[in-house]
Structure formats: structure tokens, C-alpha cells
Design a protein around this motif. Structure first.
Motif, PDB file in Angstrom:
ATOM      1  N   SER A  17       0.840  -1.204   0.000  1.00 25.35           N
ATOM      2  CA  SER A  17       0.000   0.000   0.000  1.00 25.35           C
ATOM      3  C   SER A  17       0.868   1.244   0.000  1.00 25.35           C
ATOM      4  CB  SER A  17      -0.933   0.036   1.225  1.00 25.35           C
ATOM      5  OG  SER A  17      -0.214   0.378   2.392  1.00 25.35           O
ATOM      6  N   VAL A  18       0.295   2.315  -0.550  1.00 28.52           N
ATOM      7  CA  VAL A  18       1.018   3.595  -0.589  1.00 28.52           C
ATOM      8  C   VAL A  18       1.267   4.100   0.824  1.00 28.52           C
ATOM      9  CG1 VAL A  18       0.779   6.026  -1.253  1.00 28.52           C
ATOM     10  CG2 VAL A  18       0.197   4.224  -2.888  1.00 28.52           C
ATOM     11  N   THR A  19       0.271   3.937   1.695  1.00 26.07           N
ATOM     12  CA  THR A  19       0.431   4.408   3.081  1.00 26.07           C
ATOM     13  C   THR A  19       1.574   3.688   3.778  1.00 26.07           C
ATOM     14  OG1 THR A  19      -1.942   4.905   3.231  1.00 26.07           O
ATOM     15  CG2 THR A  19      -0.728   4.680   5.298  1.00 26.07           C
ATOM     16  N   ALA A  20       1.667   2.394   3.597  1.00 31.87           N
ATOM     17  CA  ALA A  20       2.749   1.634   4.237  1.00 31.87           C
ATOM     18  C   ALA A  20       4.113   2.052   3.684  1.00 31.87           C
ATOM     19  CB  ALA A  20       2.518   0.141   4.028  1.00 31.87           C
ATOM     20  N   VAL A  27       8.004   9.607   4.384  1.00 29.20           N
ATOM     21  CA  VAL A  27       7.519  10.661   3.509  1.00 29.20           C
ATOM     22  C   VAL A  27       5.992  10.625   3.545  1.00 29.20           C
ATOM     23  CG1 VAL A  27       9.535  10.604   1.985  1.00 29.20           C
ATOM     24  CG2 VAL A  27       7.573   9.144   1.477  1.00 29.20           C
ATOM     25  N   THR A  28       5.346  11.553   2.854  1.00 23.81           N
ATOM     26  CA  THR A  28       3.886  11.583   2.814  1.00 23.81           C
ATOM     27  C   THR A  28       3.359  10.650   1.721  1.00 23.81           C
ATOM     28  OG1 THR A  28       3.817  13.403   1.239  1.00 23.81           O
ATOM     29  CG2 THR A  28       3.918  13.980   3.583  1.00 23.81           C
ATOM     30  N   PRO A  29       2.146  10.156   1.871  1.00 20.69           N
ATOM     31  CA  PRO A  29       1.549   9.336   0.811  1.00 20.69           C
ATOM     32  C   PRO A  29       1.470  10.077  -0.527  1.00 20.69           C
ATOM     33  CG  PRO A  29       0.320   9.057   2.838  1.00 20.69           C
ATOM     34  CD  PRO A  29       1.294  10.168   3.095  1.00 20.69           C
ATOM     35  N   SER A  30       1.182  11.391  -0.485  1.00 23.32           N
ATOM     36  CA  SER A  30       1.113  12.147  -1.738  1.00 23.32           C
ATOM     37  C   SER A  30       2.468  12.174  -2.438  1.00 23.32           C
ATOM     38  CB  SER A  30       0.620  13.571  -1.484  1.00 23.32           C
ATOM     39  OG  SER A  30       1.509  14.264  -0.625  1.00 23.32           O
ATOM     40  N   ALA A  31       3.573  12.239  -1.668  1.00 22.88           N
ATOM     41  CA  ALA A  31       4.910  12.219  -2.272  1.00 22.88           C
ATOM     42  C   ALA A  31       5.179  10.875  -2.943  1.00 22.88           C
ATOM     43  CB  ALA A  31       5.975  12.500  -1.215  1.00 22.88           C
ATOM     44  N   VAL A  32       4.726   9.788  -2.320  1.00 28.40           N
ATOM     45  CA  VAL A  32       4.882   8.459  -2.918  1.00 28.40           C
ATOM     46  C   VAL A  32       4.096   8.375  -4.223  1.00 28.40           C
ATOM     47  CG1 VAL A  32       4.381   6.003  -2.633  1.00 28.40           C
ATOM     48  CG2 VAL A  32       5.339   7.310  -0.730  1.00 28.40           C
TER      49      VAL A  32
END
Length: 311
Positions: A17-20, A27-32
Motif C-alpha cells: 500500500s502507498v500508506t505503508a 515521507v507523505t503518501p502524496s509524495a509516494v
């Protein structure tokens, strides 16, 4: 694509997952998500797909994530190779110097670095016009250069360390009529035939200053750059010359007299590109050059004190 994007893709495949991924990489999920979008733009096939709420890798994404392991491994090996190169204490260091600086500083430098485990020197002589010394830093790790006391500084593209601020004295044959004077003025010397350097070399500017102070242009009888040759020509009666006080060996048939009324002093500087000093071996050589220069100036001070005491 870059290393950071490949790292994110690999982590997404492992963590799911992006959150993980964001939590793991701090970093932030938006950066990922932004980095994944940038990576996707470079490739013609989808790397991820939605499975419910989860973002998972496609077959192409899994193949690229597997290749990312090899990329990270290769980059880690490359970094290690660079770290070993930068940290090697016994690596080769190339040093160039103009002639009189090389004659004075190369021997003590070689002696200081003679022990095992110390940097290996590759020495060269390079006597060029002043404006050409910075260009030599492309070829050599360290470049010994000279400029007059009042000359413009070296360009900001190179680092500069001043080793010596060396007086330039007037060299006379031992029997010359001016040898009896303790100090000479521009008027004393302007009428003499001169041996001086070629155009573009810094000593020539002192001759211009002598001409301005004396109100007459000295006659330039000979143009010779190498001070050892100049010394022999002066001793043979070919004229007078400006000679460095510390970096030239005393000549038995010459006397040196200080020159008043003009600024007759040169800097001996070490030039280098800033990234070269990241290397342990280069920093070691630079330190030893400083020690050698201090020994030269200290020896001159002690000799002057002994001479005054004897007088």
C-alpha cells in the motif's frame, strides 16, 4: 526513472500500500504517489493497478521491481568504491608547481610522505602565465601557483590556500656598486640592465612599478623565466634581477637586497578544485605542504635574527 522511484516501486510490491510505503520511507503518501506517476510517464506499460482499495504491481511492475534490486545493489557497490577511493590514505596525489616552488617544496614533501601508508606523489613542473594556473586544476590534484601581493584573487571556481607571502629582492653580483647598500630604491635600480621574465608572468608587474616610481623605464636586457638560470646570468654580469628571498638557494656570487618604495612580494598558493579535497590523501598532502612552507619562513626568520645579533 531514478533510484528513488525504483525504491518506492520495490517497497510498494513488498508492503502492498502507498500508506505503508510512506511510513517506511518517512515521507507523505502524496509524495509516494507523485513519484509513482513520474516513473509511469517514462514507460509504455502500466506498472500498477487497483485491486479494490489496494494499489498493486502489474506483471511489468513486478519485473521492474525485481530489476530495482539489481540497480540498488550496483549503486551500493559504486558508493562503496567511491568511499574507498576517497578514504584511501595511500592513494596517488598529483602535484604541479612552478620551478622555484617545486625546488623548495618538493624535497621536504617527499621526505614527509616517504613512510608506508602515506600518499604516493606524482610530481610535475608547470611554469605558466598567472591566468593559466587555475586551468591546471583540471589535470592535477594540487597546483602550486604564484601571483603578486596586489594581484586580483584567483577565480571562485578553484579553492586557494596561501602557503607563503615571499619577498622579492634585487639580486646583484657580489662586487656590484649597489651591493654596499642595505636597501635599494626604485631610483637606485631603474638605470641598470634587467633580467626579467617573459610577458604574462607576475614578476614583470614589479618592473612596471619600479618604472612608475623612478620615472624612467628600465632596460630589459634578457628575458629568462627560470630563476636558477637568472642567478647565473646575474653572477656573470648580465644585469640585475628580482629574485625570491626564500625559495631560491643562496648563490655564492650574488647578494640580495630588499627593494623599498614598491610592493615586491608574491603569494605562493595551492590551487585545487573543491571536490579534490574530499579525498583523504589530498588533504594529507595539503597539510604537509603547509608544514613545509612554515618551516621555510621560520628558517628565514631565524637566520635574519642571527644576522642581526651578529651585527
Amino acid at each position: 526513472m531514478d533510484e528513488r522511484q525504483l525504491r518506492i516501486l520495490r517497497e510498494l510490491g513488498e508492503l502492498g500500500s502507498v500508506t505503508a510505503v510512506a511510513e517506511a520511507l518517512l515521507v507523505t503518501p502524496s509524495a509516494v504517489s507523485q513519484q509513482l506517476r513520474l516513473l509511469q510517464r517514462t514507460l509504455p506499460v502500466p506498472l500498477t493497478e487497483r485491486q479494490g482499495r489496494r494499489l498493486v504491481l502489474t506483471d511489468a511492475g513486478q519485473a521492474l521491481a525485481a530489476a530495482a534490486v539489481d540497480v540498488e545493489t550496483a549503486l551500493a557497490r559504486a558508493r562503496q568504491a567511491v568511499e574507498e577511493f576517497v578514504g584511501r590514505a595511500d592513494a596517488e596525489v598529483s602535484v604541479a608547481a612552478f620551478h622555484s616552488a617545486g625546488a623548495a617544496l618538493f624535497p621536504p614533501l617527499l621526505r614527509a610522505l616517504a613512510a608506508p601508508g602515506r600518499p604516493r606523489l606524482a610530481l610535475a613542473d608547470e611554469d605558466v602565465p598567472q591566468e593559466d594556473f587555475p586551468r591546471l586544476t583540471r589535470v592535477y590534484d594540487l597546483v602550486l601557483a604564484h601571483r603578486l601581493d596586489h594581484a586580483p584573487p584567483w577565480p571562485a571556481t578553484v579553492g586557494a590556500t596561501t602557503l607563503l607571502r615571499e619577498p622579492l629582492d634585487v639580486a646583484l653580483p657580489a662586487g656590484h656598486r649597489l651591493a654596499a647598500k642595505r636597501r635599494l630604491s626604485p631610483r637606485d635600480v631603474a638605470g641598470e640592465p634587467w633580467i626579467t621574465v617573459h610577458d604574462g608572468f607576475p614578476v614583470l608587474a614589479v618592473i612596471d612599478a619600479i618604472a612608475a616610481a623612478a620615472g624612467r623605464r628600465p632596460r630589459l636586457a634578457h628575458r629568462i623565466n627560470e630563476f636558477a638560470v637568472v642567478a647565473e646570468v646575474v653572477a656573470a654580469g648580465g644585469g640585475i634581477a628580482l629574485m625570491p628571498r626564500w625559495t631560491m638557494r643562496p648563490h655564492p656570487r650574488l647578494v640580495l637586497r630588499p627593494l623599498g618604495g614598491v610592493r615586491a612580494r608574491r603569494h605562493i598558493d595551492v590551487l585545487c578544485r573543491p571536490e579534490r579535497t574530499a579525498r583523504t590523501a589530498v588533504r594529507t598532502v595539503l597539510t604537509e605542504l603547509r608544514h613545509a612552507a612554515r618551516a621555510i619562513s621560520r628558517r628565514d626568520t631565524e637566520e635574519e635574527g642571527a644576522a642581526e645579533g651578529a651585527g
